[in-house]
Design an enzyme around this catalytic site. Structure first.
Site, PDB file in Angstrom:
ATOM      1  N   ASP A 177       0.835  -1.214   0.000  1.00 38.66           N
ATOM      2  CA  ASP A 177       0.000   0.000   0.000  1.00 38.66           C
ATOM      3  C   ASP A 177       0.868   1.263   0.000  1.00 38.66           C
ATOM      4  OD1 ASP A 177      -2.418   1.507   0.149  1.00 38.66           O
ATOM      5  OD2 ASP A 177      -2.214   1.681   2.319  1.00 38.66           O
TER       6      ASP A 177
ATOM      7  N   SER B  98      -6.131   6.013  -0.191  1.00 38.76           N
ATOM      8  CA  SER B  98      -6.388   4.772  -0.917  1.00 38.76           C
ATOM      9  C   SER B  98      -7.883   4.496  -0.859  1.00 38.76           C
ATOM     10  CB  SER B  98      -5.632   3.603  -0.275  1.00 38.76           C
ATOM     11  OG  SER B  98      -4.247   3.871  -0.225  1.00 38.76           O
TER      12      SER B  98
ATOM     13  N   GLN C 285      -4.820  -0.718  -7.294  1.00 33.36           N
ATOM     14  CA  GLN C 285      -5.385   0.208  -6.318  1.00 33.36           C
ATOM     15  C   GLN C 285      -5.951   1.428  -7.013  1.00 33.36           C
ATOM     16  OE1 GLN C 285      -3.182   2.963  -3.170  1.00 33.36           O
ATOM     17  NE2 GLN C 285      -3.911   1.100  -2.206  1.00 33.36           N
TER      18      GLN C 285
END
Lengths: 250, 282
Positions: B196, B220, B270
């Site tokens: 991430d 995110s 993502q």
């Protein structure tokens, strides 16, 4: 194999398109609970894309119009039964100012066959960029997928063409034929080199592909339902075959 | 945030509250909200705790719903969606203060053999020791990321070879800085944790902005990971990031993780929310 010439693009089959739209027009059972109809398929289970589209429509029914869907993530759990309708149960996970999230369970015979989570956003401005479109042939110069299957001796081609009359699919190429290497999806069908690696514990016990019928080693009580026939078909040597097989098997 | 491997491991070691119910600890952080990779990694560990170890995680899909509070532990509630012969599926809801902050669905597979191929490792990637360390010379701000080492390879705005077809690209070398135990789940969770990081930089590269600048707000929106095969997260892996599209405040970043010996071991996708600071109100 004799490669056919591309045929002219077909006239749209409005009857088939109407049937598709009808599939997406869910019946409201209760708040956040919907029912989707099925159509006849000789393939024995519901096409995964239909379940995804109906589940998305169920989610959309529960959000205000000013929110547009921007993503969904889903898993196929069990084969869908084409002989009965599918129930879509929507859960409101988040109702924010800019974003809404919905989770949809698709159910048949009292069991979940599919789960989807989707996100909706209130329209906003922002940064914009994109990759360039690849240099490809136009649709009219691509081979019709059903004809390609027919040439390749697939006896289901005609039936498939009727069942999928709402879709026109033209084959552009794959990494073996017709596509240029582009550094991303090019001809890199390499089996990686067998370099020594430091093994992890419990690394990949080998199970033969054909051995899915055997059932062993499962913790007692773990299996509450029958096993899923997995969504998606076996891979083929080229993309047209793979697409066709997916279309047939899904 | 974990300052070393020991702290990372203690983050991943969830407390069992009841069947299918777990609690994850927090660590001191200067961040105003919980780092998304931590929630994803803890949720993955929670799901794994309810799954037969003969099944190995191969993918997860998740949405970030609310900012996590760094001052309170996170509760992970696992639902068994499927326990089949070949596949097991779990859904995990992460909760704080009675509200869901994160939702994940993850799938486990009994290992089997099949067709195999992969993309080639990209050309002209310098070795980690020849790349810039973005953490060097920065103080307390980054010391809390001590469990992770990173080396900046470049982006489409500076050091990467030009590719006008793909304006949004970025590469990092990453690894957990220290020795992790051999358990493959620990490495999968550590990869989920680190995966991430840095992603929005690939989407910002075409727009003249950098990660961490005061003029940009990043969050995110979702995170998906595919674990192609087990690998050691405590050895260098190349995080090759590609943002094919940004529009409407959102950007998609598709990424690939290669080990130093060239194996494509993981992929991620993502969608990030990118707002200029003055536009920022969520």
């Amino acid at each position: 194999m004799k490669v056919p010439e591309p045929t002219p693009l077909r006239e749209p089959d409005q009857g088939a398109v109407d049937e598709l739209v009808e599939l997406l027009d869910l019946e409201t059972i209760d708040q956040d609970l919907y029912r989707g109809s099925n159509v006849y398929t000789p393939r024995g289970r519901v096409f995964g894309g239909q379940v995804a589209a109906q589940a998305l429509c169920a989610g959309i029914r529960t959000v205000p119009e000013e929110f547009g869907v921007h993503s969904l993530h889903s898993y196929f759990l069990l084969p869908g039964d084409p002989s009965i309708p599918i129930v879509y149960d929507v859960e409101r996970i988040r109702d924010g100012r800019s974003f809404l999230t919905r989770r949809v369970a698709a159910r048949q015979h009292g069991r979940a066959i599919y789960f989807l989570t989707a996100n909706f956003q209130r329209e906003e401005e922002g940064f914009s960029h994109q990759d360039a479109m690849p240099d490809v042939i136009p649709p009219a110069e691509g081979l019709d997928l059903v004809e390609l299957m027919s040439v390749r001796g697939n006896s289901d081609a005609e039936a498939l063409g009727r069942e999928w009359a709402a879709l026109a699919v033209r084959w552009v190429g794959n990494s073996k034929h017709g596509l240029e290497p582009d550094g991303l999806a090019g001809p890199h069908h390499l089996v990686p080199p067998p370099l020594p690696r430091r093994p992890l514990v419990a690394l990949r016990p080998v199970v033969a592909v054909g051995a899915v019928g055997s059932r062993s080693g499962d913790r007692a009580g773990l299996h509450r339902g029958r096993d899923a026939g997995r969504h998606g078909g076996p891979g083929g040597p080229d993309q047209a075959t793979r697409i066709a097989q997916q279309a047939c098997n899904s | 945030m974990p300052r070393d491997v020991g702290e990372l491991l203690s983050l991943l070691d969830l407390e069992t509250i009841d069947d299918n119910l777990f609690r994850g600890a927090q660590q001191d952080s200067v961040l105003p909200r919980v780092f998304g990779g931590q929630v994803a990694a803890q949720a993955l560990v929670a799901a794994s705790r309810t799954t037969d170890p003969a099944y190995v995680v191969h993918s997860l899909h998740s949405y970030f719903l609310q900012p996590g509070d760094t001052g309170a532990p996170i509760v992970y509630d696992v639902e068994e969606l499927r326990s089949g012969r070949s596949f097991a599926t779990r859904r995990v809801l992460a909760r704080q203060h009675g509200r869901p902050i994160f939702v994940m669905t993850t799938d486990f597979q009994k290992p089997e053999d099949g067709l195999e191929h992969q993309d080639a490792f990209p050309d002209d990637v310098p070795a980690p020791e020849d790349c810039f360390d973005p953490q060097a010379g920065r103080g307390e701000e980054l010391s809390e990321w001590g469990a992770i080492s990173m080396r900046y390879v470049g982006s489409s705005a500076d050091l990467l070879p030009e590719d006008p077809q793909r304006p949004g690209r970025q590469r990092f070398w990453l690894r957990i800085d220290g020795e992790l135990p051999d358990d493959p789940l620990v490495h999968a969770a550590a990869f989920a944790y680190a995966s991430d990081m840095t992603l929005a930089g690939a989407a910002l590269a075409p727009h003249g902005y950098r990660l961490g600048g005061p003029d940009i707000m990043i969050a995110s929106l979702d995170h998906a990971v595919w674990f192609h095969e087990p690998f050691r997260a405590d050895r260098w892996w190349l995080y090759d990031q590609h943002a094919p599209r940004a529009t409407g405040g959102r950007a998609l970043i598709n990424s690939r993780a290669f080990t130093e010996d060239g194996r494509l071991v993981g992929s991620t996708a993502q969608e990030a929310l990118l707002r200029r600071a003055r536009e920022s109100s969520r």
